[in-house]
Motif scaffolding. Sequence first.
Motif, PDB file in Angstrom:
ATOM      1  N   SER A  26       0.766  -1.261   0.201  1.00  0.00           N
ATOM      2  CA  SER A  26      -0.168   0.009   0.122  1.00  0.00           C
ATOM      3  C   SER A  26       0.804   1.029   0.128  1.00  0.00           C
ATOM      4  CB  SER A  26      -0.912   0.030   1.253  1.00  0.00           C
ATOM      5  OG  SER A  26      -1.683  -1.059   1.168  1.00  0.00           O
ATOM      6  N   LEU A  27       0.650   2.143  -1.079  1.00  0.00           N
ATOM      7  CA  LEU A  27       1.494   3.383  -1.034  1.00  0.00           C
ATOM      8  C   LEU A  27       0.438   4.461  -1.998  1.00  0.00           C
ATOM      9  CD1 LEU A  27       2.767   3.770  -4.096  1.00  0.00           C
ATOM     10  CD2 LEU A  27       4.437   2.218  -3.379  1.00  0.00           C
ATOM     11  N   SER A  28       1.047   5.558  -1.664  1.00  0.00           N
ATOM     12  CA  SER A  28      -0.092   6.730  -2.307  1.00  0.00           C
ATOM     13  C   SER A  28       1.058   7.753  -2.827  1.00  0.00           C
ATOM     14  CB  SER A  28      -1.012   7.154  -1.560  1.00  0.00           C
ATOM     15  OG  SER A  28      -0.430   7.923  -0.437  1.00  0.00           O
ATOM     16  N   VAL A  29       0.785   8.509  -3.912  1.00  0.00           N
ATOM     17  CA  VAL A  29       1.405   9.689  -4.356  1.00  0.00           C
ATOM     18  C   VAL A  29       0.139  10.784  -4.527  1.00  0.00           C
ATOM     19  CG1 VAL A  29       2.933  10.543  -6.011  1.00  0.00           C
ATOM     20  CG2 VAL A  29       3.323   8.016  -5.396  1.00  0.00           C
ATOM     21  N   ASP A  30       0.403  12.083  -4.261  1.00  0.00           N
ATOM     22  CA  ASP A  30      -0.428  12.964  -4.532  1.00  0.00           C
ATOM     23  C   ASP A  30       0.195  13.910  -5.623  1.00  0.00           C
ATOM     24  OD1 ASP A  30      -2.941  14.371  -4.360  1.00  0.00           O
ATOM     25  OD2 ASP A  30      -2.716  15.016  -2.197  1.00  0.00           O
ATOM     26  N   ALA A  31      -0.904  14.567  -6.042  1.00  0.00           N
ATOM     27  CA  ALA A  31      -0.205  15.687  -6.996  1.00  0.00           C
ATOM     28  C   ALA A  31       0.691  16.743  -6.466  1.00  0.00           C
ATOM     29  CB  ALA A  31      -1.321  16.538  -7.550  1.00  0.00           C
ATOM     30  N   GLY A  32       1.942  16.907  -7.165  1.00  0.00           N
ATOM     31  CA  GLY A  32       3.074  17.898  -6.660  1.00  0.00           C
ATOM     32  C   GLY A  32       3.751  17.182  -5.519  1.00  0.00           C
ATOM     33  N   GLU A  33       3.769  15.943  -5.538  1.00  0.00           N
ATOM     34  CA  GLU A  33       4.514  15.299  -4.522  1.00  0.00           C
ATOM     35  C   GLU A  33       5.495  14.362  -5.007  1.00  0.00           C
ATOM     36  OE1 GLU A  33       3.396  13.157  -0.235  1.00  0.00           O
ATOM     37  OE2 GLU A  33       2.272  12.534  -1.942  1.00  0.00           O
ATOM     38  N   VAL A  34       6.636  14.376  -4.385  1.00  0.00           N
ATOM     39  CA  VAL A  34       7.864  13.251  -5.010  1.00  0.00           C
ATOM     40  C   VAL A  34       7.796  12.113  -3.705  1.00  0.00           C
ATOM     41  CG1 VAL A  34      10.250  12.879  -5.606  1.00  0.00           C
ATOM     42  CG2 VAL A  34       9.047  15.088  -6.260  1.00  0.00           C
ATOM     43  N   VAL A  35       7.735  10.803  -4.156  1.00  0.00           N
ATOM     44  CA  VAL A  35       7.245   9.938  -3.305  1.00  0.00           C
ATOM     45  C   VAL A  35       8.556   9.028  -3.490  1.00  0.00           C
ATOM     46  CG1 VAL A  35       6.109   8.016  -2.275  1.00  0.00           C
ATOM     47  CG2 VAL A  35       5.063  10.392  -2.527  1.00  0.00           C
ATOM     48  N   GLY A  36       9.491   8.658  -2.677  1.00  0.00           N
ATOM     49  CA  GLY A  36      10.611   7.530  -3.012  1.00  0.00           C
ATOM     50  C   GLY A  36      10.077   6.173  -2.515  1.00  0.00           C
ATOM     51  N   LEU A  37      10.486   5.122  -3.376  1.00  0.00           N
ATOM     52  CA  LEU A  37      10.385   3.785  -3.052  1.00  0.00           C
ATOM     53  C   LEU A  37      11.755   3.063  -3.030  1.00  0.00           C
ATOM     54  CD1 LEU A  37       8.710   1.413  -2.429  1.00  0.00           C
ATOM     55  CD2 LEU A  37       8.243   1.078  -4.833  1.00  0.00           C
ATOM     56  N   VAL A  38      12.304   2.754  -1.835  1.00  0.00           N
ATOM     57  CA  VAL A  38      13.634   2.253  -1.763  1.00  0.00           C
ATOM     58  C   VAL A  38      13.526   0.895  -0.983  1.00  0.00           C
ATOM     59  CG1 VAL A  38      14.643   4.676  -1.192  1.00  0.00           C
ATOM     60  CG2 VAL A  38      14.008   2.947   0.576  1.00  0.00           C
ATOM     61  N   GLY A  39      14.823   0.168  -1.659  1.00  0.00           N
ATOM     62  CA  GLY A  39      15.056  -1.128  -0.859  1.00  0.00           C
ATOM     63  C   GLY A  39      15.960  -1.959  -1.589  1.00  0.00           C
ATOM     64  N   GLU A  40      16.585  -3.098  -1.407  1.00  0.00           N
ATOM     65  CA  GLU A  40      17.657  -3.608  -2.154  1.00  0.00           C
ATOM     66  C   GLU A  40      17.110  -4.313  -3.364  1.00  0.00           C
ATOM     67  OE1 GLU A  40      18.538  -7.505   0.015  1.00  0.00           O
ATOM     68  OE2 GLU A  40      17.271  -6.548   1.656  1.00  0.00           O
ATOM     69  N   SER A  41      17.750  -4.487  -4.385  1.00  0.00           N
ATOM     70  CA  SER A  41      17.504  -5.268  -5.589  1.00  0.00           C
ATOM     71  C   SER A  41      16.615  -6.574  -5.280  1.00  0.00           C
ATOM     72  CB  SER A  41      18.729  -5.471  -6.351  1.00  0.00           C
ATOM     73  OG  SER A  41      19.477  -4.458  -6.298  1.00  0.00           O
ATOM     74  N   GLY A  42      15.662  -6.642  -5.996  1.00  0.00           N
ATOM     75  CA  GLY A  42      14.841  -7.763  -5.820  1.00  0.00           C
ATOM     76  C   GLY A  42      13.792  -7.912  -4.931  1.00  0.00           C
ATOM     77  N   SER A  43      13.793  -6.347  -4.509  1.00  0.00           N
ATOM     78  CA  SER A  43      12.695  -6.304  -3.262  1.00  0.00           C
ATOM     79  C   SER A  43      11.118  -6.136  -3.768  1.00  0.00           C
ATOM     80  CB  SER A  43      13.107  -4.986  -2.428  1.00  0.00           C
ATOM     81  OG  SER A  43      13.159  -3.856  -3.207  1.00  0.00           O
TER      82      SER A  43
END
Length: 269
Positions: A26-43
């Motif tokens: 579950s995640l969300s991104v709103d207008a005008g927002e920069v959201v990061g998704l991080v984690g190791e390779s294969g995650s």
Amino acid sequence: MLLDIDNLSLTITANGLVNPILDTVSLSVDAGEVVGLVGESGSGKSTTARAVLRLYPHTAAVEGSITVGGTEVLSASRDELHRVRSSEAAMIHQDPRAALNPVRRIGDSLTERLVHVLGVSRSDAAAAGLELLAAVGIRQPEERMRQYPHELSGGMLQRVVIAAALTGQPKLLLADEATSALDVTTQAEVLAILRDLQVQRGLGVLLITHDLHLAAAYCDRVYVMYRGRIVEELRGNDLFHGAQHEYTRRLLSAVPAIGHLPNSESRAS
């Protein structure tokens, strides 16, 4: 909410085996927002981004919900999915050389979506292509439009890929390791351009990256992914000091610090 992923689970069957890839993401991104998704390779970061555009193998079994601009992607009709892919959301890939056809001119890559998908005339599409190249910081755009990908540097190609992603005037950008192949100076230039465009157009951006310092400096919020699950959500400026989950702390502790590299003293001598 521009992008809303709710309890997304995805498994892929191969050779008779069911492989779990995503687990109740579950995640969300709103207008005008920069959201990061991080984690190791294969995650599961890239799979999550591709799922937003329903780009997964036919053997995949998907549960949950993905909404882009009010459209439920997983149950969307062919026409609705076409609209999402052509004008609601766009992906910026990691390797610009792989994203561009090596035997097509830069101008063709920029204008084909406008002409063949959105029905724009070729003259108007060419004018829009020149404008977009200028917007992403490419000088002499008329000359670049006539060139082939092998004639441009990696940094210039990444700018072209960003311009191509913007041709449909999307509201959501999915940037999958979009600057990881660039040197530090070029990466900073491309990110600055991307940030300016994001602010000017009010775009929502999902930035997939393995660079935790980049995520902390560039993102409003950051989701941490581990083995297909979101384990923590933090504000960007809290990433290095506010992590609570054990995995996030281990991930942060693995980031090399200047002056603490192995054998740095011996190399200096």
